[in-house]
Structure formats: C-alpha cells, structure tokens
Design an enzyme around this catalytic site. Structure first.
Site, PDB file in Angstrom:
ATOM      1  N   HIS A 101     -23.012 -18.523   6.267  1.00  0.00           N
ATOM      2  CA  HIS A 101     -23.760 -17.377   6.775  1.00  0.00           C
ATOM      3  C   HIS A 101     -25.173 -17.441   6.222  1.00  0.00           C
ATOM      4  O   HIS A 101     -25.364 -17.717   5.038  1.00  0.00           O
ATOM      5  CB  HIS A 101     -23.083 -16.081   6.321  1.00  0.00           C
ATOM      6  CG  HIS A 101     -23.831 -14.859   6.746  1.00  0.00           C
ATOM      7  ND1 HIS A 101     -23.750 -14.369   8.034  1.00  0.00           N
ATOM      8  CD2 HIS A 101     -24.692 -14.054   6.096  1.00  0.00           C
ATOM      9  CE1 HIS A 101     -24.538 -13.302   8.141  1.00  0.00           C
ATOM     10  NE2 HIS A 101     -25.116 -13.094   6.977  1.00  0.00           N
ATOM     11  N   ASP A 153     -18.726  -0.823   9.972  1.00  0.00           N
ATOM     12  CA  ASP A 153     -20.041  -1.339   9.574  1.00  0.00           C
ATOM     13  C   ASP A 153     -21.061  -1.106  10.681  1.00  0.00           C
ATOM     14  O   ASP A 153     -22.204  -0.743  10.405  1.00  0.00           O
ATOM     15  CB  ASP A 153     -19.949  -2.832   9.237  1.00  0.00           C
ATOM     16  CG  ASP A 153     -21.335  -3.420   9.005  1.00  0.00           C
ATOM     17  OD1 ASP A 153     -21.996  -2.988   8.035  1.00  0.00           O
ATOM     18  OD2 ASP A 153     -21.781  -4.251   9.811  1.00  0.00           O
ATOM     19  N   ARG A 168     -27.643   3.934   8.702  1.00  0.00           N
ATOM     20  CA  ARG A 168     -28.564   3.504   7.625  1.00  0.00           C
ATOM     21  C   ARG A 168     -29.958   3.240   8.183  1.00  0.00           C
ATOM     22  O   ARG A 168     -30.969   3.575   7.566  1.00  0.00           O
ATOM     23  CB  ARG A 168     -28.028   2.228   6.949  1.00  0.00           C
ATOM     24  CG  ARG A 168     -26.847   2.491   6.029  1.00  0.00           C
ATOM     25  CD  ARG A 168     -26.130   1.200   5.664  1.00  0.00           C
ATOM     26  NE  ARG A 168     -27.007   0.232   5.042  1.00  0.00           N
ATOM     27  CZ  ARG A 168     -26.808  -1.097   5.077  1.00  0.00           C
ATOM     28  NH1 ARG A 168     -25.769  -1.618   5.703  1.00  0.00           N
ATOM     29  NH2 ARG A 168     -27.642  -1.906   4.482  1.00  0.00           N
ATOM     30  N   SER A 190     -21.838  -4.839   3.761  1.00  0.00           N
ATOM     31  CA  SER A 190     -21.956  -4.935   5.217  1.00  0.00           C
ATOM     32  C   SER A 190     -21.778  -6.392   5.666  1.00  0.00           C
ATOM     33  O   SER A 190     -20.958  -6.704   6.542  1.00  0.00           O
ATOM     34  CB  SER A 190     -23.339  -4.403   5.629  1.00  0.00           C
ATOM     35  OG  SER A 190     -23.675  -4.795   6.927  1.00  0.00           O
ATOM     36  N   LYS A 245     -17.932  -8.457   7.487  1.00  0.00           N
ATOM     37  CA  LYS A 245     -17.801  -9.306   8.683  1.00  0.00           C
ATOM     38  C   LYS A 245     -17.347 -10.718   8.311  1.00  0.00           C
ATOM     39  O   LYS A 245     -16.540 -11.324   9.006  1.00  0.00           O
ATOM     40  CB  LYS A 245     -19.140  -9.320   9.427  1.00  0.00           C
ATOM     41  CG  LYS A 245     -19.428  -7.947  10.055  1.00  0.00           C
ATOM     42  CD  LYS A 245     -20.847  -7.762  10.506  1.00  0.00           C
ATOM     43  CE  LYS A 245     -21.779  -7.472   9.365  1.00  0.00           C
ATOM     44  NZ  LYS A 245     -23.069  -6.921   9.687  1.00  0.00           N
TER      45      LYS A 245
HETATM   46  N1  URA Z   1     -27.283  -7.742   7.747  1.00  0.00           N
HETATM   47  C1  URA Z   1     -26.118  -7.072   7.814  1.00  0.00           C
HETATM   48  O1  URA Z   1     -25.179  -7.510   8.463  1.00  0.00           O
HETATM   49  N2  URA Z   1     -26.022  -5.911   7.122  1.00  0.00           N
HETATM   50  C2  URA Z   1     -27.009  -5.387   6.397  1.00  0.00           C
HETATM   51  O2  URA Z   1     -26.843  -4.345   5.803  1.00  0.00           O
HETATM   52  C3  URA Z   1     -28.217  -6.102   6.343  1.00  0.00           C
HETATM   53  C4  URA Z   1     -28.328  -7.280   7.031  1.00  0.00           C
END
Ligand code: URA
Length: 431
Positions: free
Chosen positions: A82, A161, A168, A183, A187
C-alpha cells in the site's frame, strides 16, 4: 453504555476499551449515533489522540463493519502493498507482475485516484478491454493459475471508514495520526493478505510533509497490522519530486511497461525493488535481502516480469496489441513547457505537478468526476539535472481542458538555481 460517556472519556484523555470502540463504530455505522456526536468524539480524539491498542481496536472494528476478502483458497503466503499516495506512483503496476514472475502470490484490490494522486485501477483502465471487475471465484482462480490479479475493490469493504472519513473531511479531523492509521489499516486488514509492505510517502507531494510525522504514522500502522496477526514492513520514501517521469493514466502504464522491460527510471526502479525484496523474503522465496534485490533486477532485465504483465493483461481481457506501441494510449496533442532560465533543477513541487495533471483531466476533484485516460505530462528533468534557457522541461499530453493553467503550474513547480541537490529516496525501514 452511552455515547456521551465515551465522548467525555476521550475528552478527558482516558483510554477507551475494546467494547467502547466496538459500540461506537457499530452504532455509528447503523445510524444510531448521529454525526454531531461522532464529530464531538473525533474532535476529542484530535486533541487527546489514541494509543496503539485503541487505534488497533478502531481498525478492527472498522474492518468488521463490512466484507473481508477470504483468500484461503489460494495456497501459500499472499502479499499486498500500500502506498499512502504520491504523484507518478505506478509501483503496483510493476511490482505485481515482477513478484508474480518469481512465484509470489499477488492478489490485489486497488483503488481509484482522488485529488492530485492517481489510482492503479484508473491506470489499468487505460489499456483497452482491461476488466477491473472480476467475480471473487475468478479473481482467486486467476491468482492460482498465473500468480496475479489486480482488480477494483468489490463488496462493501470497511463501510464504517467510508462514513467516518467523509465526516472527518468536513470537521477538520482528517489530520490525526491514529485516525489515519486505523483508516488505512481497516481496509488493508480486510484485503486477506498475510504480509503487507507499506510505502509511506514523505515530502511536499505527500500526505505526510515531515519525516517525523511519517515515522509516527508508519510505526503505528506496522503495530496495528502486527497486533492483527500480519507480517508488516513499512518503508519511508521521498515524494520531494514525482516518482519517475510520467504522470497521468496512460502515461504511467507506458512508463510501467518501459520499467518492466528493464528501461525504467532509477528512482522508480529503486522503490519497486526495495518493496519487492521485502515481499520476496516475506513469501519465503528468498532469505537474503541483497540476493532478493539481484533476482528482482534480473527479472526486469530478462523479460520475465514483462511476460507476466502481458499474461495479467490478457487474463483480464486487455488488448495486447495496444501495448505493442504504448504511445497509442496517449493523446497526440502535445504542448511543451520550456525553461526560462539556466541552472540546476533544485525543486519539482510534486503537489503542483499532480494538480497540473488533474487540471488536464487525468485526475478527479470529486469522486463523481469523469477522467481522461490519455492526458498528463512527461517531466524530462529530475532534481539535480542541469538545464539551459529554452530546454524542454516537460511535455504535456492534452485535450482541450486546463492547458493554460497546467502550463503555468508545471513551469512554476520547477525551481531552477545554482545548487546541485541530491535526494535520499529510501529514508527508513520500519519492521
Ligand atoms: N487515506 C485513508 O484511507 N484514510 C485516511 O484517513 C487518510 C488517507
């Protein structure tokens, strides 16, 4: 349990329990906790932060709010990577086939681009016919047959999320390291991989502007992954200038092809090999880091990695003929940006370069925007090169959109001066 007590506890700097975090996420996802109370909780977290254990509970609760991918039908160790997002970052397009050519199982779900950073799925869609949606059984069969599949996210991954990130975004609470880490990891933990390498970008083109912040984020994500039973590595890499030369969807596929054929730019090759070597070790295919790097370099040079890329494209319905001459993926309308002074390239503001590509239509400002796959730009210079007045700094591949604005953005993003700077690309490894 009452939401008001949880908000008050966080406001007063206390540590939340797993039950409290589960309660918060489950009830917010179902709509039982309204946005105004969740906003108060987020702001309390902004000031009081969370410890590693709380951030892990939060990541797990968000993962469990939706679907997780079960990769157990693929024997052996499955890997994932990632990137926290940068400009010109086409590493996945190269790394996946490269690793698969050496026997690694690369079952990857990727995202689309938003803002100044691109997404792997948009890039792959610039190959005519490439299908980014596969049924889960076809996805698994393909990995079992050829070692690799790269598809868009299917199912409902971490819906908590999604909802929380949107909140947010409008309550000035994005910028909180435990919230960012949980967050991203919610995933990643849903993706079914056993070993994960995180490429945490740092610099003005990245989410994290300083090395100190990037280290904190990387350490926390590694800790969350490990507490959830994954083999984790994070590397910190520079985003002080775009990665490679080409930015834009078709352009990045073009540069990925060149790299898979052993003709890639050094910075892009170095980041890909570094991540690849960790994953080759994690997959137990190689036990020595330096030997792993040599094997990866060889696979780029001897055509194995490119052959695997062609197998991937063919398996997912892409038109192989279109790749024989990758210039065909690009707009024929070109505009040059030239140097207006002489000297060393001292800075290439990656954020502004990303914005220029977006103005040309390569990226989305909102999730609903359509994008153009054949536009973007090719930067002919990197930091440290010497240019004369009138030398071409970049070629823009354009349609009708945003050309004048992009020209100014690219010109002004490049600083020419008297100092020859060198950059450190791979700044730190966190295991
Ligand atoms: N990318 C994400 O998936 N979440 C965040 O909070 C910031 C960047």
């Amino acid at each position: 349990m009452h939401i008001i007590d949880i908000i008050a506890k966080k406001r007063d700097g206390m540590v939340l329990t797993k039950n409290e975090i589960d309660f918060l996420i489950q009830n917010y996802t179902k709509g039982f906790i309204p946005d105004y109370q969740m906003s108060a909780f987020l702001m309390a977290t902004y000031f009081q932060k969370m410890n590693d254990q709380e951030a892990t509970y939060l990541a797990l609760a968000m993962r469990d709010s939706g679907d997780s991918i079960d990769l157990s039908a693929i024997p052996g160790i499955k890997v994932d990577k990632h990137s926290t997002g940068g400009v010109g970052d086409k590493v996945t397009l190269i790394l996946g086939p490269l690793l698969a050519s050496l026997g690694v199982k690369f079952a990857k779900m990727s995202g689309r681009g938003l803002g100044h950073t691109g997404g792997t799925i948009d890039k792959l869609e610039s190959i005519p016919g490439y299908k980014v949606e596969l049924k889960v059984e076809d996805f698994i069969n393909q990995v079992n047959t050829i070692g690799i599949a790269i598809v868009g996210q299917s199912g409902d991954v971490a819906p908590a999320d999604k909802k929380l990130y949107a909140l947010r975004d409008v309550t000035a609470t994005v910028d909180v390291i435990p919230l960012i880490a949980s967050s991203i990891m919610s995933k990643k933990l849903a993706s079914g991989a056993d070993a994960i390498v995180l490429d945490v970008k740092v610099g003005h083109g990245a989410f994290m502007k300083t090395e100190e912040e990037a280290i904190k984020l990387a350490e926390l994500m590694v800790s969350i992954g490990r507490l959830a039973g994954k083999k984790m590595t994070a590397i910190l890499t520079g985003m002080d200038e775009p990665l490679g030369h080409k930015i834009g969807n078709g352009l990045e596929v073009y540069e990925a092809i060149l790299t898979l054929q052993g003709k890639g730019p050094k910075d892009l090759v170095d980041v890909t090999i570094e991540i690849g070597a960790h994953l080759l070790l994690d997959s137990k295919i190689e036990s020595d880091f330096e030997k792993a790097k040599i094997r990866l370099h060889e696979a780029l040079k001897n055509g194995k990695a490119y052959a695997k890329f062609l197998e991937l494209v063919k398996a997912q319905g892409g038109d192989l003929d279109s790749l024989k001459n990758p210039e065909n993926l690009l707009s024929k309308k070109l505009v040059e940006v030239k140097a207006t002074s002489e000297g060393y390239i001292m800075d290439i503001n990656a954020l502004d370069i990303g914005k220029a590509a977006m103005r040309l239509g390569a990226g989305r400002e909102t999730k609903e925007d359509d994008i153009l796959l054949d536009v973007g730009l090719d930067l002919h210079q990197k930091i440290g090169s010497y240019v004369k007045k009138g030398d071409v700094l970049a070629t823009l591949y354009v349609q009708d959109k945003g050309v004048e604005e992009a020209k100014v953005l690219v010109h002004d993003a490049i600083t020419i001066g008297s100092i020859k700077k060198t950059l450190t690309l791979i700044k730190k490894t966190i295991k």
